[in-house]
Scaffold this active site. Structure first.
Site, PDB file in Angstrom:
ATOM      1  N   GLY A  82       0.739  -1.009   0.167  1.00  0.00           N
ATOM      2  CA  GLY A  82      -0.024   0.152  -0.074  1.00  0.00           C
ATOM      3  C   GLY A  82       0.719   1.274  -0.092  1.00  0.00           C
ATOM      4  N   TRP A  84       2.401   3.067  -2.579  1.00  0.00           N
ATOM      5  CA  TRP A  84       2.171   3.656  -3.650  1.00  0.00           C
ATOM      6  C   TRP A  84       0.727   4.204  -3.424  1.00  0.00           C
ATOM      7  CZ3 TRP A  84       4.089   2.915  -9.248  1.00  0.00           C
ATOM      8  CH2 TRP A  84       5.423   3.082  -9.209  1.00  0.00           C
ATOM      9  N   ASP A 102      -4.661  -5.872  -5.687  1.00  0.00           N
ATOM     10  CA  ASP A 102      -3.531  -6.862  -5.651  1.00  0.00           C
ATOM     11  C   ASP A 102      -4.305  -8.216  -5.853  1.00  0.00           C
ATOM     12  OD1 ASP A 102      -1.145  -8.376  -4.898  1.00  0.00           O
ATOM     13  OD2 ASP A 102      -0.269  -6.363  -4.891  1.00  0.00           O
ATOM     14  N   ASP A 118      -7.426 -10.940  -8.974  1.00  0.00           N
ATOM     15  CA  ASP A 118      -6.578 -11.168 -10.141  1.00  0.00           C
ATOM     16  C   ASP A 118      -7.096 -10.408 -11.377  1.00  0.00           C
ATOM     17  OD1 ASP A 118      -4.905 -12.197 -12.151  1.00  0.00           O
ATOM     18  OD2 ASP A 118      -5.476 -14.285 -11.512  1.00  0.00           O
ATOM     19  N   ASP A 142       3.358  -1.094  -9.994  1.00  0.00           N
ATOM     20  CA  ASP A 142       4.647  -1.640  -9.591  1.00  0.00           C
ATOM     21  C   ASP A 142       4.770  -3.196  -9.361  1.00  0.00           C
ATOM     22  OD1 ASP A 142       7.229  -0.757  -8.539  1.00  0.00           O
ATOM     23  OD2 ASP A 142       6.671  -1.022  -6.570  1.00  0.00           O
ATOM     24  N   LYS A 182       6.504  -0.730 -13.851  1.00  0.00           N
ATOM     25  CA  LYS A 182       7.712  -1.225 -13.750  1.00  0.00           C
ATOM     26  C   LYS A 182       8.045  -2.340 -14.698  1.00  0.00           C
ATOM     27  CE  LYS A 182       8.991  -2.638  -9.627  1.00  0.00           C
ATOM     28  NZ  LYS A 182       9.114  -3.357  -8.316  1.00  0.00           N
TER      29      LYS A 182
END
Length: 230
Positions: A82, A84, A102, A118, A142, A182
Protein backbone atom coordinates in the site's frame (compact mmCIF):
# COMPACT_ATOMS: atom_id res chain seq x y z
CA UNK A 1 8.12 23.93 -8.82
CA UNK A 2 8.62 20.27 -7.92
CA UNK A 3 6.48 19.07 -5.06
CA UNK A 4 8.21 17.54 -2.08
CA UNK A 5 6.78 15.00 0.28
CA UNK A 6 9.88 14.10 2.19
CA UNK A 7 12.65 11.72 1.35
CA UNK A 8 15.60 9.95 2.83
CA UNK A 9 17.87 11.95 5.11
CA UNK A 10 20.73 13.60 3.28
CA UNK A 11 23.66 15.84 3.89
CA UNK A 12 25.05 14.28 7.03
CA UNK A 13 27.14 11.17 7.23
CA UNK A 14 25.12 8.01 7.76
CA UNK A 15 26.51 5.45 10.19
CA UNK A 16 26.84 1.96 8.78
CA UNK A 17 25.41 -1.00 10.67
CA UNK A 18 27.14 -4.36 10.47
CA UNK A 19 25.08 -7.50 11.06
CA UNK A 20 26.76 -10.60 12.40
CA UNK A 21 25.59 -13.92 11.04
CA UNK A 22 23.45 -15.77 13.54
CA UNK A 23 23.63 -19.54 13.87
CA UNK A 24 20.15 -20.05 12.37
CA UNK A 25 20.40 -17.29 9.74
CA UNK A 26 21.77 -18.09 6.29
CA UNK A 27 24.24 -15.67 4.62
CA UNK A 28 21.67 -14.30 2.16
CA UNK A 29 19.32 -13.39 5.02
CA UNK A 30 22.18 -11.67 6.81
CA UNK A 31 23.02 -9.63 3.71
CA UNK A 32 19.35 -8.65 3.28
CA UNK A 33 19.07 -7.56 6.91
CA UNK A 34 22.27 -5.51 6.70
CA UNK A 35 21.05 -3.81 3.51
CA UNK A 36 17.73 -2.97 5.16
CA UNK A 37 19.39 -1.52 8.26
CA UNK A 38 21.71 0.65 6.15
CA UNK A 39 19.09 1.82 3.65
CA UNK A 40 18.09 5.47 4.28
CA UNK A 41 14.84 4.96 2.36
CA UNK A 42 13.80 2.17 4.73
CA UNK A 43 14.43 4.46 7.71
CA UNK A 44 12.61 7.37 6.03
CA UNK A 45 9.62 5.19 5.16
CA UNK A 46 9.31 4.10 8.76
CA UNK A 47 9.65 7.69 10.03
CA UNK A 48 7.04 9.05 7.59
CA UNK A 49 4.53 6.23 7.99
CA UNK A 50 4.90 4.65 4.57
CA UNK A 51 4.37 0.91 4.35
CA UNK A 52 7.38 0.37 2.10
CA UNK A 53 10.48 2.14 0.83
CA UNK A 54 8.95 1.79 -2.64
CA UNK A 55 6.67 4.73 -1.81
CA UNK A 56 9.60 7.06 -2.50
CA UNK A 57 9.89 5.74 -6.05
CA UNK A 58 6.44 7.14 -6.80
CA UNK A 59 7.20 10.35 -4.90
CA UNK A 60 10.28 10.90 -7.08
CA UNK A 61 8.49 9.95 -10.31
CA UNK A 62 5.65 12.33 -9.49
CA UNK A 63 8.05 15.14 -8.62
CA UNK A 64 9.67 14.70 -12.02
CA UNK A 65 6.64 14.11 -14.25
CA UNK A 66 3.71 15.72 -12.41
CA UNK A 67 1.52 12.63 -12.59
CA UNK A 68 -0.77 12.94 -9.58
CA UNK A 69 -2.98 15.99 -9.94
CA UNK A 70 -5.37 17.21 -7.28
CA UNK A 71 -8.76 15.54 -7.70
CA UNK A 72 -7.43 12.80 -10.02
CA UNK A 73 -8.76 9.27 -10.25
CA UNK A 74 -5.92 6.79 -9.74
CA UNK A 75 -5.84 3.02 -10.23
CA UNK A 76 -2.92 1.36 -8.42
CA UNK A 77 -2.20 -2.15 -9.73
CA UNK A 78 -0.24 -4.54 -7.54
CA UNK A 79 -0.93 -2.19 -4.65
CA UNK A 80 0.06 -4.36 -1.67
CA UNK A 81 1.33 -3.47 0.87
CA UNK A 82 0.00 0.00 0.00
CA UNK A 83 2.94 2.41 -0.15
CA UNK A 84 2.12 3.72 -3.63
CA UNK A 85 -1.55 3.97 -2.68
CA UNK A 86 -0.63 6.12 0.33
CA UNK A 87 1.32 8.53 -1.89
CA UNK A 88 -1.50 8.68 -4.44
CA UNK A 89 -4.07 9.52 -1.75
CA UNK A 90 -1.89 12.25 -0.27
CA UNK A 91 -1.11 13.88 -3.61
CA UNK A 92 -4.55 13.76 -5.21
CA UNK A 93 -6.16 15.27 -2.10
CA UNK A 94 -9.73 15.21 -0.84
CA UNK A 95 -11.25 15.45 -4.30
CA UNK A 96 -9.25 12.51 -5.62
CA UNK A 97 -10.29 8.90 -5.79
CA UNK A 98 -7.76 6.08 -5.44
CA UNK A 99 -8.38 2.36 -5.93
CA UNK A 100 -5.70 -0.20 -5.14
CA UNK A 101 -5.88 -3.76 -6.49
CA UNK A 102 -3.68 -6.74 -5.70
CA UNK A 103 -3.92 -10.51 -5.80
CA UNK A 104 -2.51 -10.38 -2.26
CA UNK A 105 -4.42 -8.98 0.72
CA UNK A 106 -3.53 -5.49 1.94
CA UNK A 107 -4.52 -3.54 5.02
CA UNK A 108 -6.97 -0.68 4.40
CA UNK A 109 -5.49 2.67 3.35
CA UNK A 110 -7.32 5.73 4.63
CA UNK A 111 -8.89 7.60 1.72
CA UNK A 112 -8.58 4.70 -0.74
CA UNK A 113 -10.53 1.63 -1.79
CA UNK A 114 -8.45 -1.54 -1.53
CA UNK A 115 -9.54 -4.59 -3.52
CA UNK A 116 -8.17 -8.12 -3.64
CA UNK A 117 -8.36 -9.94 -6.96
CA UNK A 118 -6.57 -11.22 -10.06
CA UNK A 119 -6.30 -8.53 -12.72
CA UNK A 120 -6.42 -11.13 -15.49
CA UNK A 121 -10.07 -11.65 -14.48
CA UNK A 122 -12.16 -9.07 -16.42
CA UNK A 123 -14.63 -8.92 -13.53
CA UNK A 124 -11.89 -7.60 -11.23
CA UNK A 125 -10.94 -4.85 -13.66
CA UNK A 126 -14.61 -3.94 -14.10
CA UNK A 127 -15.08 -3.75 -10.32
CA UNK A 128 -12.04 -1.48 -10.01
CA UNK A 129 -13.38 0.89 -12.66
CA UNK A 130 -16.74 0.93 -10.93
CA UNK A 131 -15.03 1.81 -7.64
CA UNK A 132 -13.22 4.69 -9.38
CA UNK A 133 -16.54 6.11 -10.50
CA UNK A 134 -15.28 6.76 -14.00
CA UNK A 135 -12.23 6.54 -16.22
CA UNK A 136 -8.82 6.74 -14.55
CA UNK A 137 -6.55 9.74 -14.91
CA UNK A 138 -3.53 7.67 -13.87
CA UNK A 139 -2.86 3.93 -13.87
CA UNK A 140 0.10 2.83 -11.76
CA UNK A 141 1.78 -0.55 -11.72
CA UNK A 142 4.64 -1.56 -9.45
CA UNK A 143 3.77 -5.22 -9.93
CA UNK A 144 6.59 -7.74 -9.74
CA UNK A 145 6.51 -11.55 -9.64
CA UNK A 146 8.40 -13.75 -7.23
CA UNK A 147 11.88 -14.08 -8.73
CA UNK A 148 13.60 -17.42 -9.34
CA UNK A 149 17.14 -16.06 -9.75
CA UNK A 150 17.31 -16.83 -13.47
CA UNK A 151 17.59 -13.49 -15.28
CA UNK A 152 15.81 -14.48 -18.50
CA UNK A 153 12.93 -16.16 -16.67
CA UNK A 154 12.52 -13.28 -14.23
CA UNK A 155 12.50 -10.81 -17.12
CA UNK A 156 9.76 -12.69 -18.94
CA UNK A 157 7.67 -12.90 -15.78
CA UNK A 158 7.80 -9.21 -14.99
CA UNK A 159 7.12 -8.29 -18.63
CA UNK A 160 4.06 -10.54 -18.60
CA UNK A 161 2.73 -8.52 -15.65
CA UNK A 162 3.64 -5.27 -17.41
CA UNK A 163 1.60 -6.34 -20.43
CA UNK A 164 -1.38 -7.10 -18.17
CA UNK A 165 -1.02 -3.63 -16.63
CA UNK A 166 -0.79 -2.01 -20.08
CA UNK A 167 -3.96 -3.78 -21.22
CA UNK A 168 -5.79 -2.53 -18.11
CA UNK A 169 -4.47 1.00 -18.70
CA UNK A 170 -5.62 1.11 -22.33
CA UNK A 171 -9.14 0.06 -21.35
CA UNK A 172 -9.34 2.23 -18.23
CA UNK A 173 -7.64 5.58 -18.89
CA UNK A 174 -9.41 8.79 -19.75
CA UNK A 175 -8.07 10.87 -22.66
CA UNK A 176 -4.86 12.63 -21.63
CA UNK A 177 -4.22 10.12 -18.86
CA UNK A 178 -0.90 8.66 -17.71
CA UNK A 179 0.46 5.15 -17.20
CA UNK A 180 3.45 4.21 -15.03
CA UNK A 181 4.75 0.65 -15.07
CA UNK A 182 7.75 -1.25 -13.70
CA UNK A 183 9.81 -3.16 -16.27
CA UNK A 184 13.25 -4.76 -16.32
CA UNK A 185 16.04 -3.51 -18.52
CA UNK A 186 16.86 -6.04 -21.19
CA UNK A 187 15.12 -5.28 -24.46
CA UNK A 188 12.12 -7.62 -24.50
CA UNK A 189 9.87 -4.70 -23.59
CA UNK A 190 10.34 -3.28 -27.12
CA UNK A 191 6.98 -4.57 -28.40
CA UNK A 192 5.15 -3.04 -25.46
CA UNK A 193 6.91 0.29 -26.00
CA UNK A 194 5.93 0.32 -29.67
CA UNK A 195 2.32 -0.27 -28.65
CA UNK A 196 2.41 2.46 -25.98
CA UNK A 197 3.85 5.00 -28.41
CA UNK A 198 0.78 4.50 -30.60
CA UNK A 199 -1.51 5.47 -27.74
CA UNK A 200 0.45 8.08 -25.76
CA UNK A 201 1.93 11.44 -26.71
CA UNK A 202 5.11 10.76 -24.68
CA UNK A 203 6.73 7.51 -23.55
CA UNK A 204 9.89 7.66 -21.47
CA UNK A 205 12.02 5.49 -19.22
CA UNK A 206 12.94 6.64 -15.72
CA UNK A 207 14.88 5.12 -12.86
CA UNK A 208 14.05 7.04 -9.67
CA UNK A 209 16.84 7.51 -7.11
CA UNK A 210 14.95 5.29 -4.64
CA UNK A 211 15.36 2.36 -7.02
CA UNK A 212 18.39 0.44 -5.85
CA UNK A 213 21.43 0.84 -8.09
CA UNK A 214 22.00 -2.90 -8.29
CA UNK A 215 18.44 -3.49 -9.49
CA UNK A 216 17.64 -3.93 -13.18
CA UNK A 217 14.21 -2.38 -12.65
CA UNK A 218 13.20 0.79 -14.40
CA UNK A 219 9.85 2.46 -15.07
CA UNK A 220 8.00 3.30 -18.24
CA UNK A 221 6.18 6.63 -17.92
CA UNK A 222 3.57 7.18 -20.65
CA UNK A 223 1.63 10.47 -20.71
CA UNK A 224 -1.04 12.01 -22.93
CA UNK A 225 -3.27 8.99 -23.57
CA UNK A 226 -4.98 8.91 -26.95
CA UNK A 227 -7.84 6.39 -27.07
CA UNK A 228 -8.24 4.37 -30.25
CA UNK A 229 -11.00 5.80 -32.47
CA UNK A 230 -14.31 4.06 -32.63
Amino acid sequence: MARKQGGPPGGGRQLSVTVRSARKRDPSSTRWLQRQLNDPYVAAAKAQGYRSRAAFKLVELDDRFGLLKKGARVLDLGAAPGGWTQVAVARTGEGGRVVGVDILPAEPVAGATMMQGDLTDPAVADAAIAALGGKADVVLSDMAPNTVGHAATDHLRIMALAEVAADVALSTLAPGGAFVCKVLQGGTEREMLVMLKKHFAQVRHAKPPASRKDSAETYVVAQGFRPAPG
